[in-house]
Design a protein around this motif. Structure first.
Motif, short mmCIF file in Angstrom:
data_model
loop_
_atom_site.label_atom_id
_atom_site.label_comp_id
_atom_site.label_asym_id
_atom_site.label_seq_id
_atom_site.Cartn_x
_atom_site.Cartn_y
_atom_site.Cartn_z
N LEU A 1 0.83 -1.20 0.00
CA LEU A 1 0.00 0.00 0.00
C LEU A 1 0.88 1.26 0.00
CD1 LEU A 1 -2.82 1.22 0.10
CD2 LEU A 1 -2.73 1.05 2.60
N ALA A 2 1.97 1.22 0.75
CA ALA A 2 2.89 2.36 0.79
C ALA A 2 3.50 2.62 -0.59
CB ALA A 2 3.99 2.13 1.82
N VAL B 1 0.71 4.32 -2.73
CA VAL B 1 0.49 5.70 -2.28
C VAL B 1 1.70 6.56 -2.61
CG1 VAL B 1 0.16 7.15 -0.23
CG2 VAL B 1 -1.15 5.04 -0.49
N ARG B 2 2.90 6.00 -2.41
CA ARG B 2 4.12 6.76 -2.69
C ARG B 2 4.22 7.13 -4.17
NH1 ARG B 2 9.29 5.02 -4.28
NH2 ARG B 2 8.76 2.86 -3.88
N CYS C 1 4.33 5.06 7.50
CA CYS C 1 4.94 3.88 6.89
C CYS C 1 6.46 3.89 7.00
CB CYS C 1 4.53 3.77 5.42
SG CYS C 1 2.81 3.33 5.18
N PRO D 1 -6.70 14.60 0.53
CA PRO D 1 -5.94 13.40 0.16
C PRO D 1 -4.43 13.66 0.06
CG PRO D 1 -7.82 13.65 -1.30
CD PRO D 1 -7.73 14.88 -0.47
N ALA E 1 -2.07 11.42 2.31
CA ALA E 1 -1.00 10.59 1.72
C ALA E 1 0.32 10.87 2.40
CB ALA E 1 -0.90 10.86 0.22
N PHE F 1 0.24 9.35 5.93
CA PHE F 1 0.32 7.89 5.82
C PHE F 1 1.74 7.44 5.50
CE2 PHE F 1 0.15 4.04 3.16
CZ PHE F 1 -0.33 3.15 4.11
N LEU F 2 2.40 8.12 4.59
CA LEU F 2 3.78 7.76 4.24
C LEU F 2 4.74 8.04 5.40
CD1 LEU F 2 3.89 8.89 0.52
CD2 LEU F 2 3.92 6.54 1.40
N LEU G 1 1.72 7.30 -6.42
CA LEU G 1 0.66 8.25 -6.76
C LEU G 1 1.00 9.65 -6.26
CD1 LEU G 1 -2.58 6.15 -6.10
CD2 LEU G 1 -1.67 6.90 -8.31
N PHE G 2 1.50 9.73 -5.03
CA PHE G 2 1.88 11.02 -4.45
C PHE G 2 3.07 11.61 -5.21
CE2 PHE G 2 3.34 13.43 -0.46
CZ PHE G 2 2.42 14.45 -0.67
#
Length: 173
Positions: A34-35, A38-39, A146, A135, A139, A142-143, A41-42
């Motif tokens: 998931l990281a 997300v990484r 992580c 978002p 993100a 969240f990162l 996309l970010f």
């Protein structure tokens, strides 16, 4: 006495290298799949909007003839002549670094001030961009979670024996 100091220093160095190697082995990424998603996309978001922002700095910010409050704010930032370009460059660099696993923890830290500023901007000023700002900040947070094992040494306190021996022992000036 000098020889004893060199022996102690080499022992401390060897111990520090083993501790450092153990810490590197313990570093992991929480929720790795998931990281990664997300990484990436970010990273695409930061890189793309960074290039777009630098384009706005060079070509002018597109606003209507009678801009609303957000448009007036952006025009005021554009008139400064430097802020928009440097924000765009910073976003582009952070997004580019985020593509690579080795530099991703640094890129996440670099993007935190930008993401927090955008959160404040959309919360208090430009409500119509909440769909992008929330978002974006989520993100980044969240990162941070992580990659927290990568940041843990920043918060760790040094051990007293290593600090004393590196400073020259108890007889240091």
């Amino acid at each position: 006495m000098f020889r004893l100091h060199r022996v102690l220093a080499s022992q401390v160095k060897n111990r520090d290298n083993s501790i450092h190697t153990d810490q590197l082995k313990q570093r992991s990424v929480r929720y790795p799949r998931l990281a990664l998603v997300v990484r990436l996309l970010f990273a695409f978001f930061l890189f793309g909007t960074g290039i777009m922002t630098m384009g706005f700095a060079i070509n002018g910010y597109p606003v209507s003839d009678s801009p609303d409050d957000v448009g007036q704010f952006m025009l005021a930032l554009q008139k400064t002549g430097y802020l928009i370009f440097w924000v765009g460059l910073f976003k582009t660099v952070a997004g580019g670094l985020m593509f690579f696993p080795r530099t991703a923890p640094l890129a996440v830290l670099m993007s935190l001030p930008y993401a927090f500023n955008i959160l404040l901007y959309v919360t208090f000023f430009a409500h119509k961009y909440l769909v992008i700002g929330l978002p974006d900040f989520a993100a980044c947070v969240f990162l941070l979670y992580c990659y927290f094992d990568w940041y843990r040494p920043i918060f760790a306190r040094p051990t007293s024996t290593v600090t004393t021996e590196l400073a020259g022992g108890e007889y240091a000036l």
